[in-house]
Design a protein around this motif. Structure first.
Motif, PDB file in Angstrom:
ATOM      1  N   TYR A 274       0.841  -1.203   0.000  1.00 58.95           N
ATOM      2  CA  TYR A 274       0.000   0.000   0.000  1.00 58.95           C
ATOM      3  C   TYR A 274       0.873   1.250   0.000  1.00 58.95           C
ATOM      4  CZ  TYR A 274      -3.412   3.511   1.429  1.00 58.95           C
ATOM      5  OH  TYR A 274      -4.212   4.625   1.478  1.00 58.95           O
ATOM      6  N   ARG A 275       0.466   2.256  -0.762  1.00 63.00           N
ATOM      7  CA  ARG A 275       1.211   3.514  -0.822  1.00 63.00           C
ATOM      8  C   ARG A 275       0.247   4.668  -1.075  1.00 63.00           C
ATOM      9  NH1 ARG A 275       2.394   0.411  -5.167  1.00 63.00           N
ATOM     10  NH2 ARG A 275       1.509   1.083  -7.176  1.00 63.00           N
ATOM     11  N   GLU A 276       0.693   5.876  -0.791  1.00 61.39           N
ATOM     12  CA  GLU A 276      -0.084   7.093  -1.024  1.00 61.39           C
ATOM     13  C   GLU A 276       0.802   8.155  -1.651  1.00 61.39           C
ATOM     14  OE1 GLU A 276      -3.386   6.703   2.575  1.00 61.39           O
ATOM     15  OE2 GLU A 276      -2.034   8.431   2.529  1.00 61.39           O
ATOM     16  N   SER A 277       0.197   8.977  -2.499  1.00 63.05           N
ATOM     17  CA  SER A 277       0.938  10.052  -3.152  1.00 63.05           C
ATOM     18  C   SER A 277      -0.037  11.132  -3.616  1.00 63.05           C
ATOM     19  CB  SER A 277       1.742   9.507  -4.348  1.00 63.05           C
ATOM     20  OG  SER A 277       0.861   8.911  -5.300  1.00 63.05           O
ATOM     21  N   THR A 278       0.507  12.192  -4.167  1.00 68.61           N
ATOM     22  CA  THR A 278      -0.291  13.290  -4.706  1.00 68.61           C
ATOM     23  C   THR A 278      -0.141  13.325  -6.221  1.00 68.61           C
ATOM     24  OG1 THR A 278       0.056  14.604  -2.708  1.00 68.61           O
ATOM     25  CG2 THR A 278      -0.665  15.783  -4.670  1.00 68.61           C
ATOM     26  N   ALA A 279      -1.259  13.326  -6.940  1.00 68.03           N
ATOM     27  CA  ALA A 279      -1.218  13.369  -8.402  1.00 68.03           C
ATOM     28  C   ALA A 279      -0.716  14.734  -8.868  1.00 68.03           C
ATOM     29  CB  ALA A 279      -2.610  13.095  -8.974  1.00 68.03           C
ATOM     30  N   THR A 280       0.188  14.720  -9.869  1.00 72.59           N
ATOM     31  CA  THR A 280       0.700  15.980 -10.406  1.00 72.59           C
ATOM     32  C   THR A 280       0.475  16.135 -11.907  1.00 72.59           C
ATOM     33  OG1 THR A 280       2.905  15.005 -10.685  1.00 72.59           O
ATOM     34  CG2 THR A 280       2.455  16.156  -8.608  1.00 72.59           C
ATOM     35  N   GLY A 281       0.000  15.100 -12.596  1.00 75.26           N
ATOM     36  CA  GLY A 281      -0.337  15.245 -14.011  1.00 75.26           C
ATOM     37  C   GLY A 281       0.427  14.307 -14.922  1.00 75.26           C
ATOM     38  N   ASP A 282       0.158  14.466 -16.203  1.00 81.31           N
ATOM     39  CA  ASP A 282       0.780  13.619 -17.225  1.00 81.31           C
ATOM     40  C   ASP A 282       1.983  14.310 -17.854  1.00 81.31           C
ATOM     41  OD1 ASP A 282      -1.288  11.652 -16.965  1.00 81.31           O
ATOM     42  OD2 ASP A 282      -2.584  12.948 -18.187  1.00 81.31           O
ATOM     43  N   GLY A 283       2.820  13.520 -18.524  1.00 80.81           N
ATOM     44  CA  GLY A 283       3.897  14.053 -19.344  1.00 80.81           C
ATOM     45  C   GLY A 283       4.910  14.882 -18.575  1.00 80.81           C
ATOM     46  N   ALA A 284       5.623  15.723 -19.338  1.00 79.40           N
ATOM     47  CA  ALA A 284       6.682  16.542 -18.753  1.00 79.40           C
ATOM     48  C   ALA A 284       6.138  17.538 -17.742  1.00 79.40           C
ATOM     49  CB  ALA A 284       7.434  17.276 -19.869  1.00 79.40           C
ATOM     50  N   THR A 285       4.951  18.072 -18.026  1.00 82.88           N
ATOM     51  CA  THR A 285       4.352  19.031 -17.087  1.00 82.88           C
ATOM     52  C   THR A 285       4.072  18.381 -15.746  1.00 82.88           C
ATOM     53  OG1 THR A 285       3.315  20.214 -18.929  1.00 82.88           O
ATOM     54  CG2 THR A 285       2.432  20.607 -16.722  1.00 82.88           C
ATOM     55  N   GLY A 286       3.562  17.159 -15.775  1.00 91.52           N
ATOM     56  CA  GLY A 286       3.301  16.446 -14.533  1.00 91.52           C
ATOM     57  C   GLY A 286       4.569  16.174 -13.759  1.00 91.52           C
TER      58      GLY A 286
END
Length: 357
Positions: A274-286
């Motif tokens: 199990y893990r948790e994280s914060t989504a930041t987006g796709d590709g280079a921008t993410g």
């Protein structure tokens, strides 16, 4: 009582006199090891607690009372009296590692059920180690982390696992929680708890070990598994298929989920990850957004780990205990989390946990 006994009394005229005539029934014997100033304080606190709970507002079964500074002497007495009268007690205290231990001890001793909003893993572990056998004997139920950390994570994982069991006949062997969106300010109490944990960790190697151990809140004989330390860099989550940054609450949420699995006799499996994280987006921008968030969080942890910077920079500009988001900010706050679970056949099942505005 008998002549020569060490005694204390309260609510009797003549407090400043060298001698006082006090009815024997008002006297309380003082143990030899207890100083008179402590005995006198206990008498006054006890009388105050009794007056508040029996005369000012006679508590009854079904009542709910709020006790400020519940870990203090008067607060502890009030909690015991309220419990005897069947009332539900709400109390304010924190950081828990500094002020909450005596309250948990009192609840464990007297069989009083207890829940809190704590997120301090090192303190929760200490309370488990110190009071688990006593709470089992008295019937007290001590439940930590009953707020944003860690109810959405714990119940979200349970929901997804039950759905996985219903669909495939087996639980997910891997789940990733990703924070999609979140709005709301941190309270001064939460920040103080984080700073206390970092301060204690800088002074105590054992606390550093507990904070780093993914299974630190599991029962003593179940502190092993396939999970590793929490995410500290930008990573691509293969279940969510998105770039992610570290999530600050993962340090407590993940431990609570793993403890739940262990207490349920490994209902999610001994190899559950199990893990948790914060989504930041796709590709280079993410990736770039994730790198910026990681750098910001790392800078905060680094500054908070330094005694000089913690006292002269961090504490000066962040909210203090008792401060925090105002009513409008709380009303407008929300969170949106998504859980991704891998089934035995490799397919991915999804669930969402939200808190509305």
């Amino acid at each position: 009582v008998a002549p020569g006994d060490r005694v204390a009394y309260c609510l009797e005229l003549g407090a400043y006199a060298e001698y006082a005539a006090v009815p024997a029934w008002k006297l309380v014997k003082v143990p030899d090891a207890m100083p008179f100033d402590i005995a006198a304080t206990l008498q006054l606190q006890g009388a105050t607690a009794h007056y508040l709970s029996h005369s000012l507002f006679p508590l009854q079964e079904g009542h709910t009372c709020l006790i400020h500074a519940g870990a203090g002497g008067l607060g502890t007495m009030l909690i015991q009296l309220a419990k005897q009268r069947g009332a539900v007690v709400l109390t304010t205290v924190g950081p828990y590692a500094k002020y909450g231990s005596e309250l948990v001890r009192a609840c464990a001793e007297h069989g009083t059920h207890y829940c809190d909003l704590a997120g301090e893993a090192q303190w929760i572990r200490a309370m488990i180690d110190q009071h688990q056998p006593l709470a089992e004997r008295t019937g007290a139920r001590i439940v930590n982390c009953c707020g944003f950390d860690s109810i959405p994570s714990d119940l979200g994982v349970q929901f997804l696992q039950e759905e996985a069991q219903a669909r495939s006949g087996a639980p997910c062997d891997e789940i990733s929680l990703v924070v999609r969106a979140m709005k709301g300010g941190a309270s001064g109490g939460t920040i103080a708890s984080m700073l206390t944990a970092l301060e204690q960790a800088s002074d105590d190697r054992n606390i550093r070990r507990i904070l780093a151990d993914p299974y630190s809140l599991n029962p003593a004989d179940r502190r092993s598994g396939n999970d590793r330390r929490d995410q500290t860099s930008v990573q691509f989550d293969h279940l969510a298929e998105i770039w992610t940054a570290p999530f600050v609450m993962a340090a407590i949420n993940t431990r609570v989920v793993r403890r739940t699995n262990a207490l349920l006799d490994y209902a999610y499996g001994k190899d559950f990850v199990y893990r948790e994280s914060t989504a930041t987006g796709d590709g280079a921008t993410g990736w770039l957004k994730g790198a910026a968030m990681t750098a910001g969080l790392g800078g905060f942890v680094l500054a908070s780990s330094s005694g000089f910077l913690r006292e002269n920079l961090v504490k000066r500009f962040l909210p203090k205990p008792g401060e925090g988001p105002d009513l409008q900010e709380r009303e407008n706050g929300y969170f949106n989390m998504q859980l991704f679970g891998k089934l035995a056949d490799g397919s991915v099942i999804r669930a969402r946990v939200t808190g509305d505005r």
